[in-house]
Each structure stands twice: as C-alpha cells, then as structure tokens.
Design a protein around this motif. Sequence first.
Motif, PDB file in Angstrom:
ATOM      1  N   GLY A   1       0.793  -1.224   0.000  1.00 32.87           N
ATOM      2  CA  GLY A   1       0.000   0.000   0.000  1.00 32.87           C
ATOM      3  C   GLY A   1       0.824   1.273   0.000  1.00 32.87           C
ATOM      4  N   ALA A   2       2.156   1.158  -0.049  1.00 38.11           N
ATOM      5  CA  ALA A   2       3.010   2.347   0.046  1.00 38.11           C
ATOM      6  C   ALA A   2       2.710   3.356  -1.057  1.00 38.11           C
ATOM      7  CB  ALA A   2       4.480   1.932   0.000  1.00 38.11           C
ATOM      8  N   LEU A   3       2.552   2.881  -2.292  1.00 33.52           N
ATOM      9  CA  LEU A   3       2.261   3.794  -3.395  1.00 33.52           C
ATOM     10  C   LEU A   3       0.863   4.389  -3.248  1.00 33.52           C
ATOM     11  CD1 LEU A   3       3.102   5.123  -6.021  1.00 33.52           C
ATOM     12  CD2 LEU A   3       2.370   3.062  -7.245  1.00 33.52           C
ATOM     13  N   CYS A   4      -0.090   3.596  -2.795  1.00 30.06           N
ATOM     14  CA  CYS A   4      -1.452   4.105  -2.573  1.00 30.06           C
ATOM     15  C   CYS A   4      -1.435   5.283  -1.595  1.00 30.06           C
ATOM     16  CB  CYS A   4      -2.347   3.002  -2.011  1.00 30.06           C
ATOM     17  SG  CYS A   4      -2.714   1.660  -3.148  1.00 30.06           S
ATOM     18  N   PHE A   5      -0.690   5.141  -0.512  1.00 31.22           N
ATOM     19  CA  PHE A   5      -0.656   6.201   0.493  1.00 31.22           C
ATOM     20  C   PHE A   5       0.082   7.433  -0.020  1.00 31.22           C
ATOM     21  CE2 PHE A   5      -0.821   2.254   3.196  1.00 31.22           C
ATOM     22  CZ  PHE A   5      -2.177   2.361   3.479  1.00 31.22           C
ATOM     23  N   ALA A   6       1.097   7.222  -0.858  1.00 33.48           N
ATOM     24  CA  ALA A   6       1.797   8.358  -1.459  1.00 33.48           C
ATOM     25  C   ALA A   6       0.871   9.134  -2.391  1.00 33.48           C
ATOM     26  CB  ALA A   6       3.030   7.878  -2.209  1.00 33.48           C
ATOM     27  N   LEU A   7       0.021   8.414  -3.134  1.00 33.34           N
ATOM     28  CA  LEU A   7      -0.904   9.054  -4.070  1.00 33.34           C
ATOM     29  C   LEU A   7      -2.094   9.695  -3.359  1.00 33.34           C
ATOM     30  CD1 LEU A   7      -0.970   6.250  -6.791  1.00 33.34           C
ATOM     31  CD2 LEU A   7       0.120   8.487  -7.004  1.00 33.34           C
ATOM     32  N   ALA A   8      -2.422   9.198  -2.177  1.00 30.70           N
ATOM     33  CA  ALA A   8      -3.629   9.634  -1.475  1.00 30.70           C
ATOM     34  C   ALA A   8      -3.597  11.101  -1.088  1.00 30.70           C
ATOM     35  CB  ALA A   8      -3.847   8.778  -0.233  1.00 30.70           C
ATOM     36  N   ALA A   9      -2.402  11.667  -0.969  1.00 31.20           N
ATOM     37  CA  ALA A   9      -2.295  13.058  -0.541  1.00 31.20           C
ATOM     38  C   ALA A   9      -2.980  14.006  -1.517  1.00 31.20           C
ATOM     39  CB  ALA A   9      -0.827  13.443  -0.382  1.00 31.20           C
ATOM     40  N   ALA A  10      -2.939  13.668  -2.814  1.00 29.04           N
ATOM     41  CA  ALA A  10      -3.539  14.546  -3.825  1.00 29.04           C
ATOM     42  C   ALA A  10      -4.757  13.944  -4.506  1.00 29.04           C
ATOM     43  CB  ALA A  10      -2.495  14.909  -4.886  1.00 29.04           C
ATOM     44  N   ALA A  11      -4.904  12.629  -4.452  1.00 29.37           N
ATOM     45  CA  ALA A  11      -6.004  11.960  -5.152  1.00 29.37           C
ATOM     46  C   ALA A  11      -7.315  12.079  -4.387  1.00 29.37           C
ATOM     47  CB  ALA A  11      -5.670  10.495  -5.366  1.00 29.37           C
ATOM     48  N   LYS A  12      -8.403  11.977  -5.123  1.00 28.27           N
ATOM     49  CA  LYS A  12      -9.720  11.943  -4.488  1.00 28.27           C
ATOM     50  C   LYS A  12      -9.949  10.588  -3.836  1.00 28.27           C
ATOM     51  CE  LYS A  12     -14.671  12.288  -5.518  1.00 28.27           C
ATOM     52  NZ  LYS A  12     -15.681  12.523  -6.588  1.00 28.27           N
ATOM     53  N   GLU A  13      -9.570   9.519  -4.555  1.00 23.43           N
ATOM     54  CA  GLU A  13      -9.763   8.150  -4.063  1.00 23.43           C
ATOM     55  C   GLU A  13      -8.689   7.261  -4.661  1.00 23.43           C
ATOM     56  OE1 GLU A  13     -13.097   4.528  -4.108  1.00 23.43           O
ATOM     57  OE2 GLU A  13     -13.311   6.263  -5.436  1.00 23.43           O
TER      58      GLU A  13
END
Length: 211
Positions: free
Chosen positions: A54-66
Amino acid sequence: MAQKQSSQGLIKPRWYDGPLYGWFFDPLEREKEKIVSSFVTPGARVLDAPSGTGALCFALAAAAKEVVGVDASPRMLAFAQKRKAALAADNVSFVAGDMTALPKSLKGPFDFGIISLFLHEVSEPLRVAALTGVASLCKKVVICDYAAPPPFLPGLFNTAVEYVIGGPGNFPFYRDFLERGGACGLADRCGLEVLERRTDRSGGREYCLLA
C-alpha cells in the motif's frame, strides 16, 4: 520482484510479502513514488494493481480523491490495512483480487490505473490480460517496470536480483518481457498509445503513460 504462478496462472503469495517487504523494499521505492505521483493529476480517482504493502497508494492519497488498491497476497493486504488504520487514510481502500482477472466489484471509470513492477513477473498472455483489464477500467494507465533495452550496469544489477530472488523458474518471464520491448512493446501489442515515457535516475526503470 518475481512472483510464483500457480497451474491456473494466478499469482501466489511470496515468502517476503507483508512486513518484510514493507521494512526492506518500501524505503527503496521513494523515487518511484515521486515519479508515479507526478503523472497523476490532483483530485483523480486511482486504481493501483497490484498494490502490495500500500506504500504507493498512500503516497498518491495526498492529492487523489480516491485510491483503490488490489492485491492477491493476504499478507500484503493485511499489512496495508494496518498501515491504513495507522495513517487514517480514509480515501484509500484495498480489495483482494488477482491482476490477471480483476474483481468484478471494481467500478470504473478510474482516471488513472497504476501497474508497478508486475508485468515482468508473468507470461505474455497474463501481461496482456493484466494491462487490458486495467485499461478497460481506467482512462489512462501508468506502467513502472524495467527499461527495455536495459542500460548496461543497471541491467546487470536487475538481472542478478531477478535471478536470485525470483529463481530460475520465473527468470524466463523477466527475459521475455525485455526481449518483447518492455512496457512500450506491450502497450503497442495491446493497442494502447504511449503518451509519455520517462526513466529513473539510473535509467534502469521506465515509466510509461498510456491511453
């Protein structure tokens, strides 16, 4: 890293899945997270498959809607869920599923689909199934994988890593992936357009934006 395939072609969990991967490999992937994040526009809906720890998911979550992560490994999913709780990442969710046959519960469209360090691990038919499956749900796809052709020194290092950790049973998939032109070659065979291609600082990995 190479994954084992069952006789049915599904991806089996690996011995280093979960906490070991998160402790050892995730800190080495910061450059990948920055490059992939630079492709994704703010407010986007993102599919990350396979999502691993999930590391990449959490990195993307800062700017992504979902951000929705999909992975076949129970240990990876369990580790990712623990990290989600610790980070209170409410816009991130995880789904159990195989990359070559994405769960029907996934509802598109996603703005971006991310396929990171997976395609070199499987045979050509499974690569095609994985990419076409993600592309059917996503407006654009970002692939991160080994550069083809590989530069000399990074190529030697990557080859050694894939042979030692993946083993001789999986090594032919890695070689076949490179011989077929890597991510860009696969995109062409799947009828997808390469909008942009970048490499990391070593030149050993390439990042392709497809549509």
